[in-house]
Design a protein around this motif. Structure first.
Motif, PDB file in Angstrom:
ATOM      1  N   THR A   5      76.007  31.038 -25.351  1.00 50.42           N
ATOM      2  CA  THR A   5      77.328  31.332 -24.847  1.00 50.42           C
ATOM      3  C   THR A   5      77.826  32.220 -26.164  1.00 50.42           C
ATOM      4  O   THR A   5      77.312  31.941 -27.190  1.00 50.42           O
ATOM      5  CB  THR A   5      78.268  30.023 -24.638  1.00 50.42           C
ATOM      6  N   LYS A   6      78.860  32.886 -25.815  1.00 53.21           N
ATOM      7  CA  LYS A   6      79.749  33.507 -27.109  1.00 53.21           C
ATOM      8  C   LYS A   6      80.000  32.610 -27.958  1.00 53.21           C
ATOM      9  O   LYS A   6      80.108  32.919 -29.174  1.00 53.21           O
ATOM     10  CB  LYS A   6      80.535  34.429 -26.397  1.00 53.21           C
ATOM     11  N   GLY A   7      80.701  31.394 -27.765  1.00 52.42           N
ATOM     12  CA  GLY A   7      81.277  30.541 -28.459  1.00 52.42           C
ATOM     13  C   GLY A   7      80.154  29.984 -29.504  1.00 52.42           C
ATOM     14  O   GLY A   7      80.580  29.911 -30.683  1.00 52.42           O
ATOM     15  N   ARG A   8      79.051  29.493 -28.791  1.00 49.91           N
ATOM     16  CA  ARG A   8      77.945  29.162 -29.653  1.00 49.91           C
ATOM     17  C   ARG A   8      77.765  30.332 -30.619  1.00 49.91           C
ATOM     18  O   ARG A   8      77.503  29.808 -32.168  1.00 49.91           O
ATOM     19  CB  ARG A   8      76.682  28.880 -28.832  1.00 49.91           C
ATOM     20  N   SER A   9      77.797  31.450 -30.625  1.00 52.14           N
ATOM     21  CA  SER A   9      77.235  32.560 -31.288  1.00 52.14           C
ATOM     22  C   SER A   9      78.228  32.670 -32.610  1.00 52.14           C
ATOM     23  O   SER A   9      78.063  32.750 -33.560  1.00 52.14           O
ATOM     24  CB  SER A   9      77.077  33.828 -30.509  1.00 52.14           C
ATOM     25  N   VAL A  10      79.553  32.495 -32.008  1.00 47.78           N
ATOM     26  CA  VAL A  10      80.661  32.587 -32.885  1.00 47.78           C
ATOM     27  C   VAL A  10      80.638  31.472 -33.878  1.00 47.78           C
ATOM     28  O   VAL A  10      80.650  31.858 -35.275  1.00 47.78           O
ATOM     29  CB  VAL A  10      81.973  32.692 -32.176  1.00 47.78           C
ATOM     30  N   LYS A  11      80.379  30.171 -33.365  1.00 48.92           N
ATOM     31  CA  LYS A  11      80.261  29.028 -34.245  1.00 48.92           C
ATOM     32  C   LYS A  11      79.103  29.294 -35.551  1.00 48.92           C
ATOM     33  O   LYS A  11      79.204  28.970 -36.435  1.00 48.92           O
ATOM     34  CB  LYS A  11      80.236  27.897 -33.504  1.00 48.92           C
ATOM     35  N   LYS A  12      77.765  29.611 -34.783  1.00 49.56           N
ATOM     36  CA  LYS A  12      76.923  29.920 -35.682  1.00 49.56           C
ATOM     37  C   LYS A  12      77.242  31.069 -36.985  1.00 49.56           C
ATOM     38  O   LYS A  12      76.777  30.613 -37.909  1.00 49.56           O
ATOM     39  CB  LYS A  12      75.512  30.195 -35.041  1.00 49.56           C
ATOM     40  N   SER A  13      77.569  32.010 -36.566  1.00 50.65           N
ATOM     41  CA  SER A  13      78.053  32.970 -37.213  1.00 50.65           C
ATOM     42  C   SER A  13      78.891  32.599 -38.322  1.00 50.65           C
ATOM     43  O   SER A  13      79.168  32.749 -39.655  1.00 50.65           O
ATOM     44  CB  SER A  13      78.577  34.269 -36.525  1.00 50.65           C
ATOM     45  N   ILE A  14      80.125  31.914 -38.087  1.00 49.83           N
ATOM     46  CA  ILE A  14      81.276  31.444 -39.031  1.00 49.83           C
ATOM     47  C   ILE A  14      80.544  30.372 -39.812  1.00 49.83           C
ATOM     48  O   ILE A  14      80.775  30.268 -41.097  1.00 49.83           O
ATOM     49  CB  ILE A  14      82.428  31.015 -38.306  1.00 49.83           C
ATOM     50  N   GLY A  15      79.522  29.317 -39.172  1.00 42.26           N
ATOM     51  CA  GLY A  15      79.078  28.219 -40.089  1.00 42.26           C
ATOM     52  C   GLY A  15      78.171  29.044 -40.981  1.00 42.26           C
ATOM     53  O   GLY A  15      78.188  28.526 -42.225  1.00 42.26           O
ATOM     54  N   TRP A  16      77.509  30.064 -40.679  1.00 45.49           N
ATOM     55  CA  TRP A  16      76.437  30.583 -41.543  1.00 45.49           C
ATOM     56  C   TRP A  16      77.329  31.286 -42.793  1.00 45.49           C
ATOM     57  O   TRP A  16      76.848  31.148 -44.006  1.00 45.49           O
ATOM     58  CB  TRP A  16      75.388  31.583 -40.885  1.00 45.49           C
ATOM     59  N   ARG A  17      78.438  32.024 -42.436  1.00 44.21           N
ATOM     60  CA  ARG A  17      79.043  32.869 -43.700  1.00 44.21           C
ATOM     61  C   ARG A  17      79.655  31.621 -44.627  1.00 44.21           C
ATOM     62  O   ARG A  17      79.540  31.848 -45.678  1.00 44.21           O
ATOM     63  CB  ARG A  17      80.131  33.464 -43.011  1.00 44.21           C
ATOM     64  N   ILE A  18      80.022  30.685 -44.062  1.00 43.94           N
ATOM     65  CA  ILE A  18      80.643  29.557 -45.028  1.00 43.94           C
ATOM     66  C   ILE A  18      79.527  28.827 -45.929  1.00 43.94           C
ATOM     67  O   ILE A  18      79.654  29.008 -47.273  1.00 43.94           O
ATOM     68  CB  ILE A  18      81.423  28.412 -44.156  1.00 43.94           C
ATOM     69  N   LEU A  19      78.399  28.821 -45.361  1.00 46.10           N
ATOM     70  CA  LEU A  19      77.230  28.208 -46.146  1.00 46.10           C
ATOM     71  C   LEU A  19      76.602  29.335 -47.225  1.00 46.10           C
ATOM     72  O   LEU A  19      76.551  29.133 -48.123  1.00 46.10           O
ATOM     73  CB  LEU A  19      76.006  27.959 -45.377  1.00 46.10           C
ATOM     74  N   ALA A  20      76.863  30.385 -46.682  1.00 48.06           N
ATOM     75  CA  ALA A  20      76.330  31.595 -47.619  1.00 48.06           C
ATOM     76  C   ALA A  20      77.442  31.968 -48.782  1.00 48.06           C
ATOM     77  O   ALA A  20      76.879  32.052 -49.859  1.00 48.06           O
ATOM     78  CB  ALA A  20      76.329  32.918 -46.604  1.00 48.06           C
ATOM     79  N   VAL A  21      78.648  31.708 -48.331  1.00 47.28           N
ATOM     80  CA  VAL A  21      79.654  31.730 -49.633  1.00 47.28           C
ATOM     81  C   VAL A  21      79.589  30.549 -50.369  1.00 47.28           C
ATOM     82  O   VAL A  21      79.565  30.853 -51.453  1.00 47.28           O
ATOM     83  CB  VAL A  21      81.099  31.857 -48.750  1.00 47.28           C
ATOM     84  N   ILE A  22      79.261  29.398 -50.005  1.00 50.73           N
ATOM     85  CA  ILE A  22      79.246  28.267 -50.788  1.00 50.73           C
ATOM     86  C   ILE A  22      77.905  28.349 -51.828  1.00 50.73           C
ATOM     87  O   ILE A  22      77.985  28.337 -52.891  1.00 50.73           O
ATOM     88  CB  ILE A  22      78.980  26.963 -49.916  1.00 50.73           C
ATOM     89  N   ASN A  23      76.728  28.945 -51.145  1.00 54.03           N
ATOM     90  CA  ASN A  23      75.555  29.218 -51.802  1.00 54.03           C
ATOM     91  C   ASN A  23      75.641  30.019 -53.078  1.00 54.03           C
ATOM     92  O   ASN A  23      75.542  29.974 -54.173  1.00 54.03           O
ATOM     93  CB  ASN A  23      74.399  29.706 -51.124  1.00 54.03           C
ATOM     94  N   SER A  24      76.454  31.452 -52.704  1.00 53.37           N
ATOM     95  CA  SER A  24      76.817  32.544 -53.429  1.00 53.37           C
ATOM     96  C   SER A  24      77.783  31.739 -54.767  1.00 53.37           C
ATOM     97  O   SER A  24      77.330  32.039 -56.036  1.00 53.37           O
ATOM     98  CB  SER A  24      77.530  33.544 -53.037  1.00 53.37           C
ATOM     99  N   TYR A  25      78.692  31.042 -54.262  1.00 55.70           N
ATOM    100  CA  TYR A  25      79.648  30.426 -55.320  1.00 55.70           C
ATOM    101  C   TYR A  25      78.807  29.461 -56.262  1.00 55.70           C
ATOM    102  O   TYR A  25      79.072  29.546 -57.432  1.00 55.70           O
ATOM    103  CB  TYR A  25      80.717  29.691 -54.530  1.00 55.70           C
ATOM    104  N   ILE A  26      77.951  28.708 -55.677  1.00 50.10           N
ATOM    105  CA  ILE A  26      77.446  27.642 -56.651  1.00 50.10           C
ATOM    106  C   ILE A  26      76.328  28.392 -57.684  1.00 50.10           C
ATOM    107  O   ILE A  26      76.423  28.130 -58.937  1.00 50.10           O
ATOM    108  CB  ILE A  26      76.617  26.811 -55.578  1.00 50.10           C
ATOM    109  N   ILE A  27      75.651  29.400 -57.173  1.00 52.88           N
ATOM    110  CA  ILE A  27      74.837  30.326 -57.942  1.00 52.88           C
ATOM    111  C   ILE A  27      75.581  31.059 -59.132  1.00 52.88           C
ATOM    112  O   ILE A  27      75.199  30.901 -60.417  1.00 52.88           O
ATOM    113  CB  ILE A  27      73.939  31.148 -57.146  1.00 52.88           C
ATOM    114  N   LEU A  28      76.754  31.580 -58.761  1.00 55.69           N
ATOM    115  CA  LEU A  28      77.171  32.489 -59.450  1.00 55.69           C
ATOM    116  C   LEU A  28      78.292  31.903 -60.681  1.00 55.69           C
ATOM    117  O   LEU A  28      78.507  32.149 -61.649  1.00 55.69           O
ATOM    118  CB  LEU A  28      77.884  33.639 -58.654  1.00 55.69           C
ATOM    119  N   ALA A  29      78.962  30.790 -60.132  1.00 58.98           N
ATOM    120  CA  ALA A  29      79.872  29.988 -60.836  1.00 58.98           C
ATOM    121  C   ALA A  29      79.140  29.274 -62.004  1.00 58.98           C
ATOM    122  O   ALA A  29      79.651  28.939 -62.992  1.00 58.98           O
ATOM    123  CB  ALA A  29      80.744  29.108 -59.995  1.00 58.98           C
ATOM    124  N   MET A  30      78.022  28.732 -61.622  1.00 56.74           N
ATOM    125  CA  MET A  30      77.364  27.868 -62.543  1.00 56.74           C
ATOM    126  C   MET A  30      76.530  28.829 -63.735  1.00 56.74           C
ATOM    127  O   MET A  30      75.979  28.002 -64.715  1.00 56.74           O
ATOM    128  CB  MET A  30      76.173  27.090 -61.798  1.00 56.74           C
TER     129      MET A  30
END
Length: 68
Positions: A5-30
């Motif tokens: 469903t479109k809702g699943r795709s939206v949830k997956k996209s938002i969830g992935w972007r959150i994880l990607a930002v956290i990953n970037s923050y951890i790598i760059l901040a540390m």
């Protein structure tokens, strides 16, 4: 064959972007390494591993899926 469903795709996209930002923050901040090149490589390698795990988890989740 499964469809998403479109809702699943939206949830997956938002969830992935959150994880990607956290990953970037951890790598760059540390400042794991002093080299921007090595930080970029590390960020991409960890991002690929996270994406693999993320997709495997979503493949085992049936919410927002239906059989065509």
């Amino acid at each position: 064959m499964f469809k998403e469903t479109k809702g699943r795709s939206v949830k997956k996209s938002i969830g992935w972007r959150i994880l990607a930002v956290i990953n970037s923050y951890i790598i760059l901040a540390m400042y794991i390494t002093d080299s921007p090149l090595y930080n970029a490589i590390l960020m991409n390698v960890t991002g690929a591993v996270l994406y693999y795990v993320y997709e495997r988890v979503w493949n085992n989740t049936h919410a927002g899926r239906y059989i065509e």
